[in-house]
Motif scaffolding. Structure first.
Motif, PDB file in Angstrom:
ATOM      1  N   UNK A  50      30.613  39.842  81.282  1.00 34.15           N
ATOM      2  CA  UNK A  50      29.469  39.914  81.606  1.00 34.15           C
ATOM      3  C   UNK A  50      28.233  40.526  80.576  1.00 34.15           C
ATOM      4  N   UNK A  51      28.688  40.967  79.569  1.00 31.57           N
ATOM      5  CA  UNK A  51      27.863  41.726  78.600  1.00 31.57           C
ATOM      6  C   UNK A  51      27.113  40.136  77.393  1.00 31.57           C
ATOM      7  N   UNK A  52      28.513  39.400  77.511  1.00 32.42           N
ATOM      8  CA  UNK A  52      28.275  38.506  76.640  1.00 32.42           C
ATOM      9  C   UNK A  52      26.863  38.057  76.255  1.00 32.42           C
ATOM     10  N   UNK A  53      25.940  37.897  76.680  1.00 31.78           N
ATOM     11  CA  UNK A  53      24.363  37.553  75.926  1.00 31.78           C
ATOM     12  C   UNK A  53      24.466  38.888  75.526  1.00 31.78           C
ATOM     13  N   UNK A  54      24.187  39.877  75.582  1.00 30.70           N
ATOM     14  CA  UNK A  54      24.103  40.741  75.292  1.00 30.70           C
ATOM     15  C   UNK A  54      24.597  40.616  73.401  1.00 30.70           C
ATOM     16  N   UNK A  55      26.200  40.517  73.396  1.00 27.84           N
ATOM     17  CA  UNK A  55      26.661  40.656  72.666  1.00 27.84           C
ATOM     18  C   UNK A  55      26.009  39.536  71.352  1.00 27.84           C
ATOM     19  N   UNK A  56      25.382  38.367  72.380  1.00 23.70           N
ATOM     20  CA  UNK A  56      25.023  36.934  71.468  1.00 23.70           C
ATOM     21  C   UNK A  56      23.769  37.492  71.078  1.00 23.70           C
ATOM     22  N   UNK A  57      22.817  37.697  71.544  1.00 22.33           N
ATOM     23  CA  UNK A  57      20.975  38.045  71.043  1.00 22.33           C
ATOM     24  C   UNK A  57      21.673  39.114  70.243  1.00 22.33           C
ATOM     25  N   UNK A  58      21.681  40.842  70.946  1.00 27.97           N
ATOM     26  CA  UNK A  58      21.453  41.787  69.795  1.00 27.97           C
ATOM     27  C   UNK A  58      22.109  41.821  68.824  1.00 27.97           C
ATOM     28  N   UNK A  59      23.630  41.225  68.489  1.00 29.94           N
ATOM     29  CA  UNK A  59      24.729  41.029  67.649  1.00 29.94           C
ATOM     30  C   UNK A  59      24.800  39.885  66.483  1.00 29.94           C
ATOM     31  N   UNK A  60      24.965  38.627  67.445  1.00 34.96           N
ATOM     32  CA  UNK A  60      25.918  38.237  66.480  1.00 34.96           C
ATOM     33  C   UNK A  60      24.396  37.436  65.984  1.00 34.96           C
ATOM     34  N   UNK A  61      23.078  36.867  67.360  1.00 37.61           N
ATOM     35  CA  UNK A  61      22.246  35.796  66.940  1.00 37.61           C
ATOM     36  C   UNK A  61      21.264  36.702  65.706  1.00 37.61           C
ATOM     37  N   UNK A  62      21.644  38.389  65.710  1.00 40.86           N
ATOM     38  CA  UNK A  62      20.371  39.284  64.098  1.00 40.86           C
ATOM     39  C   UNK A  62      21.409  39.225  63.227  1.00 40.86           C
ATOM     40  N   UNK A  63      22.955  38.885  63.334  1.00 43.01           N
ATOM     41  CA  UNK A  63      23.676  38.890  61.641  1.00 43.01           C
ATOM     42  C   UNK A  63      23.388  37.663  61.216  1.00 43.01           C
ATOM     43  N   UNK A  64      23.243  36.130  62.325  1.00 44.41           N
ATOM     44  CA  UNK A  64      23.260  35.554  61.604  1.00 44.41           C
ATOM     45  C   UNK A  64      21.551  35.087  61.367  1.00 44.41           C
ATOM     46  N   UNK A  65      20.710  35.350  62.093  1.00 50.51           N
ATOM     47  CA  UNK A  65      19.230  35.423  61.346  1.00 50.51           C
ATOM     48  C   UNK A  65      19.200  35.784  60.352  1.00 50.51           C
ATOM     49  N   UNK A  66      19.358  37.602  60.145  1.00 54.95           N
ATOM     50  CA  UNK A  66      19.457  38.241  58.684  1.00 54.95           C
ATOM     51  C   UNK A  66      19.752  37.751  57.974  1.00 54.95           C
ATOM     52  N   UNK A  67      21.222  36.943  57.256  1.00 58.26           N
ATOM     53  CA  UNK A  67      21.932  37.073  56.229  1.00 58.26           C
ATOM     54  C   UNK A  67      20.805  34.769  55.934  1.00 58.26           C
ATOM     55  N   UNK A  68      21.417  34.350  57.055  1.00 58.26           N
ATOM     56  CA  UNK A  68      21.160  33.190  56.540  1.00 58.26           C
ATOM     57  C   UNK A  68      19.303  32.383  57.661  1.00 58.26           C
ATOM     58  N   UNK A  69      18.050  33.295  56.862  1.00 62.52           N
ATOM     59  CA  UNK A  69      16.964  32.195  57.154  1.00 62.52           C
ATOM     60  C   UNK A  69      16.938  31.080  58.260  1.00 62.52           C
ATOM     61  N   UNK A  70      18.001  30.298  57.533  1.00 57.32           N
ATOM     62  CA  UNK A  70      17.251  28.941  57.232  1.00 57.32           C
ATOM     63  C   UNK A  70      18.019  28.888  58.906  1.00 57.32           C
ATOM     64  N   UNK A  71      18.130  29.349  60.100  1.00 64.75           N
ATOM     65  CA  UNK A  71      18.691  29.374  60.922  1.00 64.75           C
ATOM     66  C   UNK A  71      17.669  29.055  62.066  1.00 64.75           C
ATOM     67  N   UNK A  72      17.662  28.361  62.870  1.00 65.32           N
ATOM     68  CA  UNK A  72      16.736  28.356  63.662  1.00 65.32           C
ATOM     69  C   UNK A  72      16.676  29.267  64.993  1.00 65.32           C
TER      70      UNK A  72
END
Length: 92
Positions: A48-70
């Motif tokens: 049930x915490x997967x939205x938190x994992x997605x937004x606070x962890x996964x999305x942050x890591x991707x956008x920080x490393x790959x700024x082209x990702x929207x």
């Protein structure tokens, strides 16, 4: 390095944390608009915490490393109120 390889490299930085809870993630698609579509695997797919994992962890890591990702989206998010949602054993 391709966009896909860059996203995978970013995910590799957080995979140990996902795996520690019995989860993981796979890249399903990167759209022409540079939206990453992911599939949450293992316990991440039913937590049930997967939205938190997605937004606070996964999305942050991707956008920080790959700024082209929207944007980063999961194709199989579990709603926090889903009666079938299950927390990983170490979070109970």
């Amino acid at each position: 390095m391709s966009l896909f390889e860059q996203v995978e490299a970013a995910l590799d930085t957080i995979r140990p944390y996902l795996e520690a809870d019995g989860g993981n993630v796979s890249v399903e698609e990167i759209t022409p608009e540079n939206v990453v579509k992911l599939k949450l695997l293992g316990s991440c797919g039913s937590c049930p915490m997967s939205i938190m994992t997605l937004k606070a962890g996964i999305e942050q890591a991707i956008k920080k490393s790959v700024p082209e990702i929207t944007a980063v989206e999961a194709v199989n998010l579990t709603d926090i109120d889903d009666p079938n949602a299950v927390l990983p054993a170490n979070m109970r």
